[in-house]
Scaffold this motif. Structure first.
Motif, PDB file in Angstrom:
ATOM      1  N   TYR A  20      59.448  28.359 -28.752  1.00  0.00           N
ATOM      2  CA  TYR A  20      58.314  29.301 -28.831  1.00  0.00           C
ATOM      3  C   TYR A  20      58.240  30.364 -27.539  1.00  0.00           C
ATOM      4  CZ  TYR A  20      56.415  26.500 -32.326  1.00  0.00           C
ATOM      5  OH  TYR A  20      56.143  25.598 -33.793  1.00  0.00           O
ATOM      6  N   THR A  21      59.108  30.195 -26.478  1.00  0.00           N
ATOM      7  CA  THR A  21      59.128  30.642 -25.122  1.00  0.00           C
ATOM      8  C   THR A  21      59.889  32.003 -25.322  1.00  0.00           C
ATOM      9  OG1 THR A  21      58.895  28.802 -24.234  1.00  0.00           O
ATOM     10  CG2 THR A  21      59.558  30.476 -22.834  1.00  0.00           C
ATOM     11  N   VAL A  22      61.259  31.983 -25.891  1.00  0.00           N
ATOM     12  CA  VAL A  22      62.252  33.308 -25.644  1.00  0.00           C
ATOM     13  C   VAL A  22      62.352  33.755 -27.156  1.00  0.00           C
ATOM     14  CG1 VAL A  22      64.257  33.801 -25.002  1.00  0.00           C
ATOM     15  CG2 VAL A  22      63.051  32.348 -23.562  1.00  0.00           C
ATOM     16  N   SER A  23      62.995  33.058 -27.831  1.00  0.00           N
ATOM     17  CA  SER A  23      63.804  33.348 -29.084  1.00  0.00           C
ATOM     18  C   SER A  23      63.165  33.285 -30.591  1.00  0.00           C
ATOM     19  CB  SER A  23      65.083  32.798 -29.214  1.00  0.00           C
ATOM     20  OG  SER A  23      65.050  31.572 -29.484  1.00  0.00           O
ATOM     21  N   PRO A  42      72.296  23.254 -32.220  1.00  0.00           N
ATOM     22  CA  PRO A  42      73.450  23.097 -31.510  1.00  0.00           C
ATOM     23  C   PRO A  42      72.858  23.676 -30.156  1.00  0.00           C
ATOM     24  CG  PRO A  42      73.101  25.267 -32.697  1.00  0.00           C
ATOM     25  CD  PRO A  42      72.120  24.257 -33.147  1.00  0.00           C
ATOM     26  N   VAL A  43      73.845  23.566 -29.213  1.00  0.00           N
ATOM     27  CA  VAL A  43      73.626  24.174 -27.792  1.00  0.00           C
ATOM     28  C   VAL A  43      74.287  25.733 -27.823  1.00  0.00           C
ATOM     29  CG1 VAL A  43      74.164  23.777 -25.434  1.00  0.00           C
ATOM     30  CG2 VAL A  43      74.011  21.837 -26.647  1.00  0.00           C
ATOM     31  N   PRO A  44      73.189  26.635 -27.458  1.00  0.00           N
ATOM     32  CA  PRO A  44      73.695  28.022 -27.551  1.00  0.00           C
ATOM     33  C   PRO A  44      74.915  28.038 -26.504  1.00  0.00           C
ATOM     34  CG  PRO A  44      71.276  27.730 -27.284  1.00  0.00           C
ATOM     35  CD  PRO A  44      71.690  26.415 -27.169  1.00  0.00           C
ATOM     36  N   ALA A  45      75.766  28.929 -26.856  1.00  0.00           N
ATOM     37  CA  ALA A  45      76.956  29.301 -25.916  1.00  0.00           C
ATOM     38  C   ALA A  45      76.167  30.302 -24.785  1.00  0.00           C
ATOM     39  CB  ALA A  45      77.906  30.395 -26.780  1.00  0.00           C
ATOM     40  N   ASP A  46      74.987  30.981 -25.083  1.00  0.00           N
ATOM     41  CA  ASP A  46      74.517  31.923 -24.000  1.00  0.00           C
ATOM     42  C   ASP A  46      73.547  31.281 -23.402  1.00  0.00           C
ATOM     43  OD1 ASP A  46      73.209  32.196 -26.354  1.00  0.00           O
ATOM     44  OD2 ASP A  46      72.892  34.313 -25.938  1.00  0.00           O
ATOM     45  N   LEU A  47      73.219  29.684 -23.261  1.00  0.00           N
ATOM     46  CA  LEU A  47      72.066  29.218 -22.869  1.00  0.00           C
ATOM     47  C   LEU A  47      71.282  29.701 -21.915  1.00  0.00           C
ATOM     48  CD1 LEU A  47      70.362  26.560 -23.389  1.00  0.00           C
ATOM     49  CD2 LEU A  47      71.823  25.336 -21.957  1.00  0.00           C
ATOM     50  N   GLU A  48      71.940  30.341 -20.722  1.00  0.00           N
ATOM     51  CA  GLU A  48      71.331  30.908 -19.673  1.00  0.00           C
ATOM     52  C   GLU A  48      70.378  32.105 -19.979  1.00  0.00           C
ATOM     53  OE1 GLU A  48      75.188  33.196 -20.168  1.00  0.00           O
ATOM     54  OE2 GLU A  48      74.630  31.107 -20.030  1.00  0.00           O
ATOM     55  N   SER A  53      62.622  34.760 -19.158  1.00  0.00           N
ATOM     56  CA  SER A  53      61.441  35.040 -19.674  1.00  0.00           C
ATOM     57  C   SER A  53      60.352  34.920 -18.540  1.00  0.00           C
ATOM     58  CB  SER A  53      61.035  34.031 -20.740  1.00  0.00           C
ATOM     59  OG  SER A  53      59.477  34.220 -21.319  1.00  0.00           O
ATOM     60  N   GLU A  54      59.149  35.912 -18.612  1.00  0.00           N
ATOM     61  CA  GLU A  54      58.217  35.582 -17.555  1.00  0.00           C
ATOM     62  C   GLU A  54      57.332  34.478 -17.926  1.00  0.00           C
ATOM     63  OE1 GLU A  54      56.134  39.087 -17.624  1.00  0.00           O
ATOM     64  OE2 GLU A  54      57.530  40.416 -16.432  1.00  0.00           O
ATOM     65  N   ASP A  55      57.583  33.902 -19.171  1.00  0.00           N
ATOM     66  CA  ASP A  55      56.764  32.643 -19.476  1.00  0.00           C
ATOM     67  C   ASP A  55      57.380  31.438 -19.092  1.00  0.00           C
ATOM     68  OD1 ASP A  55      54.875  34.147 -20.956  1.00  0.00           O
ATOM     69  OD2 ASP A  55      56.107  33.949 -22.774  1.00  0.00           O
ATOM     70  N   TYR A  56      58.623  31.517 -18.450  1.00  0.00           N
ATOM     71  CA  TYR A  56      59.368  30.282 -17.910  1.00  0.00           C
ATOM     72  C   TYR A  56      58.647  30.140 -16.424  1.00  0.00           C
ATOM     73  CZ  TYR A  56      62.577  26.523 -17.519  1.00  0.00           C
ATOM     74  OH  TYR A  56      63.148  25.178 -17.329  1.00  0.00           O
ATOM     75  N   ILE A  57      57.743  29.693 -16.324  1.00  0.00           N
ATOM     76  CA  ILE A  57      57.013  29.485 -15.334  1.00  0.00           C
ATOM     77  C   ILE A  57      57.707  28.954 -13.923  1.00  0.00           C
ATOM     78  CG2 ILE A  57      55.712  27.499 -15.813  1.00  0.00           C
ATOM     79  CD1 ILE A  57      53.093  28.799 -14.541  1.00  0.00           C
ATOM     80  N   VAL A 205      63.104  23.379 -27.017  1.00  0.00           N
ATOM     81  CA  VAL A 205      64.366  23.787 -27.185  1.00  0.00           C
ATOM     82  C   VAL A 205      64.574  25.201 -27.140  1.00  0.00           C
ATOM     83  CG1 VAL A 205      64.581  21.812 -28.864  1.00  0.00           C
ATOM     84  CG2 VAL A 205      63.537  23.982 -29.697  1.00  0.00           C
ATOM     85  N   PRO A 206      65.911  25.490 -26.986  1.00  0.00           N
ATOM     86  CA  PRO A 206      66.946  24.681 -26.580  1.00  0.00           C
ATOM     87  C   PRO A 206      67.168  24.573 -25.101  1.00  0.00           C
ATOM     88  CG  PRO A 206      67.567  26.787 -26.677  1.00  0.00           C
ATOM     89  CD  PRO A 206      66.333  26.859 -26.849  1.00  0.00           C
ATOM     90  N   ARG A 207      66.324  24.577 -24.302  1.00  0.00           N
ATOM     91  CA  ARG A 207      66.441  24.542 -22.702  1.00  0.00           C
ATOM     92  C   ARG A 207      66.513  23.118 -22.295  1.00  0.00           C
ATOM     93  NH1 ARG A 207      63.758  28.854 -23.957  1.00  0.00           N
ATOM     94  NH2 ARG A 207      62.054  27.617 -24.665  1.00  0.00           N
ATOM     95  N   HIS A 208      65.647  22.316 -23.083  1.00  0.00           N
ATOM     96  CA  HIS A 208      65.751  20.957 -22.966  1.00  0.00           C
ATOM     97  C   HIS A 208      66.759  20.253 -23.913  1.00  0.00           C
ATOM     98  CE1 HIS A 208      61.486  20.133 -21.412  1.00  0.00           C
ATOM     99  NE2 HIS A 208      62.267  20.667 -20.667  1.00  0.00           N
TER     100      HIS A 208
END
Length: 285
Positions: A20-23, A42-48, A53-57, A205-208
């Motif tokens: 819900y935060t980025v993609s 899956p774990v995205p290859a471009d996880l970074e 996002s400005e929402d990633y506080i 997800v997918p950050r966690h």
């Protein structure tokens, strides 16, 4: 790495969760029965890129929205509690390494209370903000060499690391013989997690990448000859997570319902000890 493979072995699908935060993409949350934990796949290859996002506080000091303001209000309160926990260990040298230090506020509080501080933070933007506060952070854990610490802290960080078992080994290698690792993570066995299911904001997800139970934390650290000495609740998390979860599930914040759900979660946890987030104080054998 070889050690990580068993964490991805014999996984059973449990939930399909949305970012819900980025993609707006969906990811599977899978069960690993051996470790009694959940795994994002899956774990995205471009996880970074999923952190951009400005929402990633935690990577900003933004106070634009209701969520931002609530987050910082709770953070200011919990910083004091974290310091009290550290000071209770009564170490002589008072050295602390904070992994995933964000914008440096925790280390700033520690430094002002005579702790010798060092931090790790992958985000350049967050490191830049921390530097302006007088807190210099390194980019990677492997940048820390020839040092040992009384305390190593990971405040809602362990769920983000890609090489979980290898990271735990490195953390232990940086710890003094009688030192402690403090790990704070969400708890998918909490009442609020079970209520919101795939909309539970702490799946994030997918950050966690990993979702822990109390059993999984005990097992992972016992494998490197460490023991969970104490488990403490993070009672504010149920309210903040419920507020976000209401928005994800129903499309609006609904603060009264969120407060009610957070209260119910904490009330039930008085009996079960399954709070929305838990702090583990982990020691060498």
């Amino acid at each position: 790495m070889e050690n990580e493979k068993e964490l991805y072995t014999n996984l059973i699908p449990l939930l399909n969760c949305k970012d819900y935060t980025v993609s707006e993409e969906s990811f599977e949350v899978m069960t690993n029965k051996e470790y009694k934990m959940l795994v994002t796949s899956p774990v995205p290859a471009d996880l970074e890129n999923y952190y951009k996002s400005e929402d990633y506080i935690s990577h900003t000091d933004s106070k634009k929205t209701l969520y931002d303001k609530l987050y910082h209000t709770v953070k200011n309160h919990t910083l004091k509690q974290k310091l009290v926990l550290l000071n209770s260990f009564k170490t002589e040298t008072k050295t602390v390494l904070d992994v995933g230090a964000g914008t440096g506020d925790f280390l700033k509080v520690c430094k002002s209370n005579n702790w010798k501080v060092l931090g790790i933070e992958p985000s350049l933007d967050a490191r830049t903000i921390a530097d302006k506060k007088g807190i210099v952070l390194k980019e990677k854990l492997l940048d820390v060499t020839n040092k040992k610490f009384d305390v190593i802290t990971l405040w809602h960080v362990l769920e983000h690391v890609e090489n979980l078992k290898e990271t735990i080994k490195v953390l232990k290698s940086l710890l003094k013989p009688k030192g402690r690792i403090i790990v704070a993570v969400p708890n998918f066995n909490s009442c609020d997690a079970k209520f919101y299911k795939e909309h539970w904001a702490a799946y994030d997800v997918p950050r966690h990448l990993w979702h822990f139970s109390q059993c999984s934390i005990h097992k992972l650290f016992s494998e490197v000859e460490m023991i969970v000495d104490e488990t403490l609740p993070m009672k504010f998390d149920s309210y903040y997570v419920s507020l976000l979860s209401e928005k994800y599930k129903f499309g609006k914040s609904r603060p009264i319902r969120a407060f009610y759900r957070g209260f119910i979660s904490n009330f039930n946890a008085r009996r079960t000890s399954e709070y929305s987030s838990l702090i583990y104080v982990i020691k060498n054998y």
